[in-house]
Scaffold this motif. Structure first.
Motif, PDB file in Angstrom:
ATOM      1  N   THR A 182      -2.595   6.587   4.039  1.00 28.38           N
ATOM      2  CA  THR A 182      -1.991   5.256   4.041  1.00 28.38           C
ATOM      3  C   THR A 182      -1.175   5.041   5.305  1.00 28.38           C
ATOM      4  O   THR A 182      -1.153   3.944   5.860  1.00 28.38           O
ATOM      5  N   GLY A 191       3.428   5.187   3.955  1.00 25.69           N
ATOM      6  CA  GLY A 191       2.616   6.392   3.910  1.00 25.69           C
ATOM      7  C   GLY A 191       3.473   7.625   4.127  1.00 25.69           C
ATOM      8  O   GLY A 191       4.319   7.645   5.030  1.00 25.69           O
ATOM      9  N   CYS A 222       0.856  -1.197   0.000  1.00 23.10           N
ATOM     10  CA  CYS A 222       0.000   0.000   0.000  1.00 23.10           C
ATOM     11  C   CYS A 222       0.888   1.242   0.000  1.00 23.10           C
ATOM     12  O   CYS A 222       1.785   1.357   0.837  1.00 23.10           O
ATOM     13  N   PRO A 232      -2.664   2.461  10.378  1.00 24.83           N
ATOM     14  CA  PRO A 232      -2.689   2.146   8.946  1.00 24.83           C
ATOM     15  C   PRO A 232      -3.742   1.110   8.583  1.00 24.83           C
ATOM     16  O   PRO A 232      -3.913   0.108   9.273  1.00 24.83           O
ATOM     17  N   TRP A 279       3.114  -1.405   3.882  1.00 24.02           N
ATOM     18  CA  TRP A 279       2.674  -0.082   3.434  1.00 24.02           C
ATOM     19  C   TRP A 279       3.754   0.966   3.642  1.00 24.02           C
ATOM     20  O   TRP A 279       4.654   0.817   4.462  1.00 24.02           O
TER      21      TRP A 279
END
Length: 306
Positions: free
Chosen positions: A88, A134, A82, A100, A132
């Motif tokens: 995110t 972000g 992700c 998250p 992920w």
């Protein structure tokens, strides 16, 4: 330094509940603090990978159970990455921890497929693993610009994951671009936002990774800005059209829930009307899980039929 949302230095009044004024994003100082927090390492089976799957921030619930990851042979892992901004990362002001959605996406997928292989004869014997990255405050255009950056870039991140490589990249970006396009006098805001988001998908496709395009979510800010809402809606329609034209590589998914300040979805949003509450991030991860599951199954059938 990467561009940060114009909303980080701009407060606007949104009527969510009477007499409540909220700030759309953290101040620049707080965003810098978030970006400077320690990165974490995450294990795939018994090997620790480099930063590629490190969170932008760390929290008490940011790693799934390693026993779940080791339940099946490594060759049967399906790796999902992700990538995006603070939505995110799981930013939820005024809380300091992050939440998250990738955590809930993975747990939903593990539950669906079963930790000991398929829970039905029709399900393949796989282990979904979700990681992920972000980047709070980053625009999609900046993400494209920094695609090769070893710490933050999408291309660099994907290239550092091997044996097996990432099967699916989920991209949720574009929210921070809206503020810049509203303040721009050049026009064509929706087209610019969509072009940047598509640029991220093309980067993944060039690396042989299929993608999921999550639409730019609605927000309290959009409800107070007619221009911002129109740019977001137009950009989403352009993105949907592009995904339809490239359906062999990308799947478009409408954001799982809407904005209804003071209404039924109130508990899914942070007080700022732009980020989500911990429950909202749970709803996002669980809402995306069925679509991700369908993609995983479709890819599995392709491999089996090859």
């Amino acid at each position: 330094h990467p561009r940060r949302s114009a909303n980080t230095i701009k407060n606007i009044r949104i009527t969510r509940r009477p007499t409540k004024t909220i700030s759309l994003l953290f101040t620049t100082k707080r965003i810098l603090l978030v970006l400077m927090l320690n990165h974490s390492f995450f294990e795939f089976s018994n090997r620790t990978l480099p930063r590629v799957f490190a969170l932008s921030t760390t929290g008490p619930n940011n790693m799934s159970n390693p026993k779940q990851q080791q339940a099946l042979p490594e060759k049967q892992q399906v790796r999902i990455f992700c990538y995006g901004d603070s939505l995110t990362a799981g930013t939820s002001p005024p809380l300091d921890n992050t939440f998250p959605y990738g955590v809930h996406l993975e747990s939903s997928l593990v539950h669906h497929f079963g930790t000991s292989g398929g829970n039905e004869e029709t399900l393949p014997n796989i282990t979904p693993v979700v990681r992920w990255k972000g980047l709070p405050g980053w625009t999609a255009s900046t993400m494209v610009e920094y695609a090769d950056d070893e710490s933050f870039g999408l291309r660099a991140s994907l290239r550092r994951v091997q044996n097996p490589s990432v099967s699916l990249a989920i991209i949720l970006a574009g929210t921070n671009d809206l503020g810049y396009e509203i303040s721009s006098s050049g026009g064509g805001g929706a087209k610019k936002v969509c072009h940047s988001v598509i640029g991220l998908h093309k980067i993944a496709h060039e690396e042989g990774v299929s993608t999921m395009a999550v639409s730019i979510p609605p927000s309290g800010w959009q409800s107070a800005s007619t221009e911002g809402k129109k740019i977001a809606m137009d950009a989403n329609e352009m993105l949907r059209s592009w995904c339809t034209e490239n359906k062999d590589k990308v799947t478009f998914v409408e954001f799982p829930f809407g904005w209804n300040g003071g209404g039924d979805n109130d508990d899914l949003w942070s007080y700022d009307g732009l980020h989500f509450s911990p429950e909202g991030y749970r709803a996002l991860g669980e809402g995306l899980a069925p679509f991700v599951s369908d993609i995983v199954l479709a890819n599995s059938e392709k491999i089996s039929g090859a």
